[in-house]
Design a protein around this motif. Structure first.
Motif, PDB file in Angstrom:
ATOM      1  N   LEU A 135     -45.516  16.278 -37.790  1.00  0.00           N
ATOM      2  CA  LEU A 135     -47.109  16.171 -37.596  1.00  0.00           C
ATOM      3  C   LEU A 135     -47.036  15.392 -36.343  1.00  0.00           C
ATOM      4  N   LEU A 136     -46.443  14.050 -36.436  1.00  0.00           N
ATOM      5  CA  LEU A 136     -46.556  12.951 -35.347  1.00  0.00           C
ATOM      6  C   LEU A 136     -45.915  13.565 -34.181  1.00  0.00           C
ATOM      7  N   GLY A 137     -45.145  14.362 -33.939  1.00  0.00           N
ATOM      8  CA  GLY A 137     -44.565  14.945 -32.810  1.00  0.00           C
ATOM      9  C   GLY A 137     -45.400  15.998 -32.228  1.00  0.00           C
ATOM     10  N   VAL A 138     -46.050  16.819 -32.835  1.00  0.00           N
ATOM     11  CA  VAL A 138     -47.037  17.590 -32.401  1.00  0.00           C
ATOM     12  C   VAL A 138     -48.380  17.054 -31.822  1.00  0.00           C
ATOM     13  N   SER A 139     -48.833  16.176 -32.652  1.00  0.00           N
ATOM     14  CA  SER A 139     -49.849  15.364 -32.236  1.00  0.00           C
ATOM     15  C   SER A 139     -49.615  14.353 -30.877  1.00  0.00           C
ATOM     16  N   ASN A 140     -48.452  13.907 -31.052  1.00  0.00           N
ATOM     17  CA  ASN A 140     -47.954  13.028 -29.595  1.00  0.00           C
ATOM     18  C   ASN A 140     -48.051  13.996 -28.347  1.00  0.00           C
ATOM     19  N   TYR A 141     -47.532  15.313 -28.679  1.00  0.00           N
ATOM     20  CA  TYR A 141     -47.486  16.307 -27.660  1.00  0.00           C
ATOM     21  C   TYR A 141     -48.864  16.522 -27.180  1.00  0.00           C
ATOM     22  N   LEU A 142     -49.812  16.867 -28.087  1.00  0.00           N
ATOM     23  CA  LEU A 142     -51.209  17.414 -27.826  1.00  0.00           C
ATOM     24  C   LEU A 142     -51.957  16.066 -27.088  1.00  0.00           C
ATOM     25  N   LEU A 194     -47.950   7.408 -22.479  1.00  0.00           N
ATOM     26  CA  LEU A 194     -47.062   7.062 -21.538  1.00  0.00           C
ATOM     27  C   LEU A 194     -45.861   8.115 -21.115  1.00  0.00           C
ATOM     28  N   ASN A 195     -45.865   8.793 -22.479  1.00  0.00           N
ATOM     29  CA  ASN A 195     -44.614   9.947 -22.423  1.00  0.00           C
ATOM     30  C   ASN A 195     -44.627  11.105 -21.839  1.00  0.00           C
ATOM     31  N   LEU A 196     -43.680  11.946 -21.472  1.00  0.00           N
ATOM     32  CA  LEU A 196     -43.588  13.294 -21.023  1.00  0.00           C
ATOM     33  C   LEU A 196     -43.938  14.071 -22.354  1.00  0.00           C
ATOM     34  N   SER A 197     -44.727  15.332 -22.000  1.00  0.00           N
ATOM     35  CA  SER A 197     -44.934  16.244 -23.198  1.00  0.00           C
ATOM     36  C   SER A 197     -43.874  17.226 -23.239  1.00  0.00           C
ATOM     37  N   ASP A 198     -42.987  17.231 -24.533  1.00  0.00           N
ATOM     38  CA  ASP A 198     -41.935  17.755 -24.739  1.00  0.00           C
ATOM     39  C   ASP A 198     -42.242  19.125 -25.472  1.00  0.00           C
ATOM     40  N   GLU A 199     -42.025  20.353 -24.657  1.00  0.00           N
ATOM     41  CA  GLU A 199     -42.108  21.523 -25.319  1.00  0.00           C
ATOM     42  C   GLU A 199     -41.419  22.070 -26.410  1.00  0.00           C
ATOM     43  N   VAL A 200     -40.210  21.564 -26.516  1.00  0.00           N
ATOM     44  CA  VAL A 200     -38.960  21.898 -27.553  1.00  0.00           C
ATOM     45  C   VAL A 200     -39.532  21.395 -28.884  1.00  0.00           C
ATOM     46  N   VAL A 201     -40.079  20.000 -28.838  1.00  0.00           N
ATOM     47  CA  VAL A 201     -40.729  19.295 -29.887  1.00  0.00           C
ATOM     48  C   VAL A 201     -41.839  19.869 -30.420  1.00  0.00           C
ATOM     49  N   PHE A 202     -42.718  20.272 -29.561  1.00  0.00           N
ATOM     50  CA  PHE A 202     -43.853  20.906 -29.864  1.00  0.00           C
ATOM     51  C   PHE A 202     -43.646  22.390 -30.681  1.00  0.00           C
ATOM     52  N   GLU A 203     -42.911  23.122 -30.147  1.00  0.00           N
ATOM     53  CA  GLU A 203     -42.586  24.457 -30.802  1.00  0.00           C
ATOM     54  C   GLU A 203     -41.800  24.194 -32.244  1.00  0.00           C
ATOM     55  N   LYS A 204     -40.953  23.354 -32.230  1.00  0.00           N
ATOM     56  CA  LYS A 204     -40.210  22.898 -33.287  1.00  0.00           C
ATOM     57  C   LYS A 204     -41.190  22.314 -34.505  1.00  0.00           C
ATOM     58  N   GLY A 205     -42.039  21.506 -34.151  1.00  0.00           N
ATOM     59  CA  GLY A 205     -43.092  20.794 -35.161  1.00  0.00           C
ATOM     60  C   GLY A 205     -43.952  21.804 -35.548  1.00  0.00           C
ATOM     61  N   MET A 206     -44.327  23.010 -34.389  1.00  0.00           N
ATOM     62  CA  MET A 206     -45.422  24.137 -34.974  1.00  0.00           C
ATOM     63  C   MET A 206     -44.705  24.907 -36.160  1.00  0.00           C
ATOM     64  N   SER A 207     -43.384  25.140 -36.136  1.00  0.00           N
ATOM     65  CA  SER A 207     -42.771  26.000 -37.096  1.00  0.00           C
ATOM     66  C   SER A 207     -42.423  25.278 -38.328  1.00  0.00           C
TER      67      SER A 207
END
Length: 277
Positions: A219-226, A234-247
């Motif tokens: 949840l933190l990872g997906v929220s961070n990404y969005l 200050l961070n980059l958006s990590d697509e891999v983290v987002f997809e894994k978190g969504m799953s």
């Protein structure tokens, strides 16, 4: 550029956990037989804290049905978990403005942290077995390590600049130059402050979504990404983290789009709360 991590860890020990009034209120609320009157009594001693509680309680973040005009009403409406989260949030906010020369960067970290907290709270309403108040609190706390590094090093602003210019994840740069990253020092600090284990563990691992099948970390990872994709961070958006978190969270794109739209509406209505003005 290389830092002495032992010096930073030593400085961390001198940072108090929470302002006195908030710490007292939380201590009262952790007792088995506390009363609302006790909480109101201590909160009312801090005019600024009272004003902040009323302001946030009346905001779109908590969506009250009617205007909340007094402190007791605000405390009753918010409930115990939300009030604890709010106290922690407002207390942590004071650290973001502790050092005037670094206020601009501190303000960006605060805006990002509160944004992640709101996004996590909204997303949690679509996920089973996740507490919304805990999601909000962990969203506020997840980047406390950045605040610690900003307050205890002379060069954290340079690290942020390097991350932006090179498109390298800030955790990697922190680890190379300091010996640990902001998530690790954040978890360490929360443990030193004797917060519950679940809090410091989630903060410590909040960038390790792909390694742990954990809903709160996801949840933190997906929220961070969005939030990062909206340019708040200050961070980059990590697509891999987002997809894994969504799953892990079993979320679909329609749900995400709806949550992001709601977040954007809240952000526009409550911009002053996010930016600390």
């Amino acid at each position: 550029m290389k830092f002495d991590s032992s010096v930073i860890l030593e400085k961390v020990k001198d940072i108090p956990p929470l302002p006195q009034i908030a710490s007292k209120i939380l201590a009262v609320m952790n007792s088995k037989d506390y009363s609302i009157s006790e909480v109101v009594y201590y909160a009312s001693k801090d005019v600024a804290l009272t004003a902040e509680i009323l302001k946030v309680a009346n905001s779109a973040i908590f969506s009250p049905r009617d205007e909340i005009k007094d402190l007791r009403h605000a405390i009753v409406i918010l409930g115990e978990k939300n009030l604890k989260s709010l106290l922690a949030a407002l207390s942590m906010k004071s650290y973001f403005y502790k050092n005037e020369p670094k206020k601009d960067l501190a303000n960006k970290i605060w805006e990002h942290s509160l944004s992640v907290a709101i996004m996590a709270r909204l997303l949690s309403q679509h996920v089973t077995d996740v507490d919304s108040s805990e999601a909000f609190l962990l969203g506020i706390l997840h980047d406390i390590g950045k605040v610690i590094l900003l307050l205890t090093t002379e060069f954290y602003e340079e690290i942020v600049t390097i991350a932006r210019k090179t498109n390298v994840n800030i955790c990697e740069i922190e680890s190379n130059l300091i010996g640990f990253n902001h998530a690790e020092i954040g978890g360490y600090v929360l443990k030193e402050w004797k917060l519950p284990r679940t809090y410091y563990e989630k903060v410590y691992y909040h960038h390790d979504v792909t390694e742990y099948n954990d809903k709160m970390i996801a949840l933190l990872g997906v929220s961070n990404y969005l939030v990062n994709t909206k340019g708040i961070g200050l961070n980059l958006s990590d697509e891999v983290v987002f997809e894994k978190g969504m799953s892990i969270l079993n979320l679909d794109n329609d749900t995400i789009n709806g949550v992001v739209e709601t977040f954007s509406e809240i952000y526009e209505m409550e911009r002053k709360i996010f930016t600390g003005d």
